[in-house]
Enzyme design. Structure first.
Site, PDB file in Angstrom:
ATOM      1  N   HIS A  79      48.118  14.947 -15.868  1.00  0.00           N
ATOM      2  CA  HIS A  79      48.562  13.437 -15.961  1.00  0.00           C
ATOM      3  C   HIS A  79      47.245  12.531 -15.506  1.00  0.00           C
ATOM      4  CE1 HIS A  79      50.696   8.993 -17.058  1.00  0.00           C
ATOM      5  NE2 HIS A  79      49.124   9.131 -17.652  1.00  0.00           N
ATOM      6  N   GLU A 122      49.840  13.249 -12.397  1.00  0.00           N
ATOM      7  CA  GLU A 122      51.378  14.068 -12.378  1.00  0.00           C
ATOM      8  C   GLU A 122      51.331  15.670 -12.820  1.00  0.00           C
ATOM      9  OE1 GLU A 122      54.849  11.203 -13.658  1.00  0.00           O
ATOM     10  OE2 GLU A 122      52.738  11.097 -14.995  1.00  0.00           O
ATOM     11  N   ASN A 153      55.677   6.788 -16.616  1.00  0.00           N
ATOM     12  CA  ASN A 153      55.523   5.799 -17.155  1.00  0.00           C
ATOM     13  C   ASN A 153      57.079   5.557 -17.660  1.00  0.00           C
ATOM     14  OD1 ASN A 153      53.342   5.519 -17.089  1.00  0.00           O
ATOM     15  ND2 ASN A 153      52.341   7.102 -19.480  1.00  0.00           N
ATOM     16  N   SER A 197      49.376  11.354 -21.951  1.00  0.00           N
ATOM     17  CA  SER A 197      50.596  10.580 -21.463  1.00  0.00           C
ATOM     18  C   SER A 197      51.931  10.378 -22.232  1.00  0.00           C
ATOM     19  CB  SER A 197      50.002   8.919 -20.668  1.00  0.00           C
ATOM     20  OG  SER A 197      49.285   8.470 -21.875  1.00  0.00           O
TER      21      SER A 197
END
Length: 511
Positions: free
Chosen positions: A141, A153, A191, A120
């Protein structure tokens, strides 16, 4: 390019994430081989995955035969046992040297496999350097816990091939996840776009616009499951701070991503969050100790005419709510003296001034002290759909303006809270910066508008995607707040993404 999902899949790293990925793989129909260097870890991971499948079956939420799915999970004792896998997903600790060692070995042992990292925080391109064929390295991810979070992702490194991406996408979709595409870079898509959720809250606290409990309550009232400080405690303040430092360093000092000194101070004090029993909150027996959220005050009876001016969606919502509550509503002052005037954004300069009653000004394009210098108005801010109304005042705000503003919103059944003076107050600032970060990511090709919104909702449980929210409240409103913050603080941190001024709405112009 389309592809069939992997039917023989390896998972390396048997922690919580790894066991969750293995469960999804087995549920999707893939024979799933699980490996971990720690003795007994792979066996425990397979047990957890099988228990997860059994739990779904017991709730009638599993399609297919749960016994067959459980049988597809297999512990292997060596990396060599993964040689025939079509796809190997690693979920080992976030240390680059460990990932490099693993990818170097897997490249030799399974030369035909696509190698996926669940990282991540580490760039896929950097991880891929250790592989013999960098075109076969991709990011996948998953969000924690993978069986409950319906998102993955798929991240392309600089050399990642379309074939590798297609296999990763197809496998993620076979697992029942919404697959979104992200370019390689700090935080990938989700993120990265969520950076302001915590960082802007820390800035609000640093400026004493509101305290921890008030900021979190305002954010929860907007539909978020947790406020930013409660979330920081859950993740670990030290963990979040290291992520912030990594973002800042990878961007070579992007002002929007500057870490907060408040986090460093908490770490120095040993207050790391839930895991230490003390962070932004205190925890007793694992439960947070915090005051109850503000509730609407006793509703006052409508007292006649209220004037609500402005073209923003929040003005339309307030006019509709006021009419439903029994107020006489107009957009302009007339012969009758209104009980209260609410100005929701810039007025037509050619229109006659609104006067003759206490006023409340929407603090979007600036703080109250700049919008009404030396005047007696109160200030407020809210975003549609309204969950809580934030109120503010200056030393010159009159008692009637403050009291009537508070009473008006109580008559609509809306809770209110008093905060310090700033453009956008609390929620407006956080949401404007979320939208701004998403607009930068969209401009830079990190992801598309639909994927950004899906990622924020499915990966982080936001009440709606930031770009959908921007369309709902109006891009004019978002830009007003950002420009007001830039004017107030003179910082590049608040520069508006150029895209925000070029399009009328995000989802009419998906990139």
């Amino acid at each position: 390019m389309s592809a069939a999902p992997a039917r023989l899949l390896g998972v390396v790293g048997a922690g919580t994430i790894g066991s969750g990925i293995a469960q999804l793989a087995a549920q999707s129909g893939a024979r799933t081989l699980v490996f971990d260097v720690a003795e007994g870890a792979a066996e425990r991971a397979v047990e957890r995955a099988r228990a997860g499948i059994a739990k779904l079956a017991a709730k009638d939420r599993f399609d297919g035969d749960p016994d067959e799915a459980a049988a597809r999970l297999q512990v292997v004792g060596a990396l060599e046992d993964l040689a025939d896998c079509e796809l190997v997903i690693e979920a080992i600790p976030e240390r680059l040297e460990l990932k490099h060692e693993l990818f170097e070995r897997l490249s030799a042992l399974a030369p035909r496999a696509v190698l996926a990292s669940n990282t991540s925080s580490l760039p896929i391109t950097t991880i891929a350097r250790a592989a013999t064929d960098t075109s076969r390295v991709v990011g996948m991810h998953f969000f924690n816990p993978p069986p409950l979070m319906a998102l993955v992702e798929v991240v392309a490194g600089v050399d990642t091939s379309e074939e590798a991406l297609a296999l990763a996408r197809a496998t993620g979709e076979a697992m029942g996840r919404r697959v979104i595409d992200a370019a390689d870079g700090p935080g990938f898509l989700v993120n990265r776009c969520n950076r302001p959720f915590g960082l802007e809250a820390l800035r609000l606290l640093q400026e004493r616009i509101a305290d921890v409990e008030t900021i979190d309550a305002i954010v929860r009232a907007a539909g978020f499951p947790m406020g930013p400080f409660e979330l920081q405690d859950l993740v670990g303040i030290d963990v979040g701070f290291e992520v912030s430092r990594s973002f800042y360093e990878q961007s070579f000092g992007e002002p929007r991503w500057r870490p907060s000194p408040l986090s460093a101070r908490m770490i120095a004090a040993g207050r790391l969050g839930r895991k230490t029993g003390r962070g932004w909150y205190r925890y007793e027996h694992g439960r947070i100790v915090r005051p109850p959220d503000p509730q609407p005050a006793a509703a006052a009876e409508p007292k006649g005419l209220v004037v609500i001016s402005g073209f923003l969606p929040v003005a339309d919502e307030l006019r509709e709510r006021a009419a439903e509550a029994g107020w006489e509503v107009d957009e302009h002052s007339g012969a009758e003296v209104p009980w209260l005037i609410l100005e929701c954004g810039p007025r037509d300069p050619d229109a006659p001034p609104l006067q003759g009653a206490p006023r409340a000004l929407l603090c979007a394009e600036g703080p109250l002290h700049a919008l009404d210098p030396g005047g007696s108005s109160a200030g407020f801010h809210a975003l549609s759909p309204i969950g809580m109304v934030e109120l503010t005042r200056t030393a010159d705000t009159s008692a009637p303006a403050a009291e009537r503003t508070e009473a008006f919103f109580a008559s609509l059944g809306l809770p209110t809270v008093w905060v310090g003076d700033a453009p956008g107050l609390v929620l407006g600032r956080i949401v404007a910066q979320l939208v701004n970060e998403c607009a930068f990511a969209l401009t830079e090709g990190v992801g598309g508008a639909q994927d950004i919104d899906a990622g924020m909702v499915l990966g982080l449980n936001h009440p709606r995607g930031p770009l959908e929210w921007a369309d709902l409240v109006g891009l004019d409103h978002i830009v007003m707040i950002l420009d007001g913050l830039r004017e107030e603080y003179g910082e590049e941190r608040y520069r508006a993404a150029p895209l925000l001024r070029r399009i009328p709405a995000f989802h009419e112009h998906d990139h």
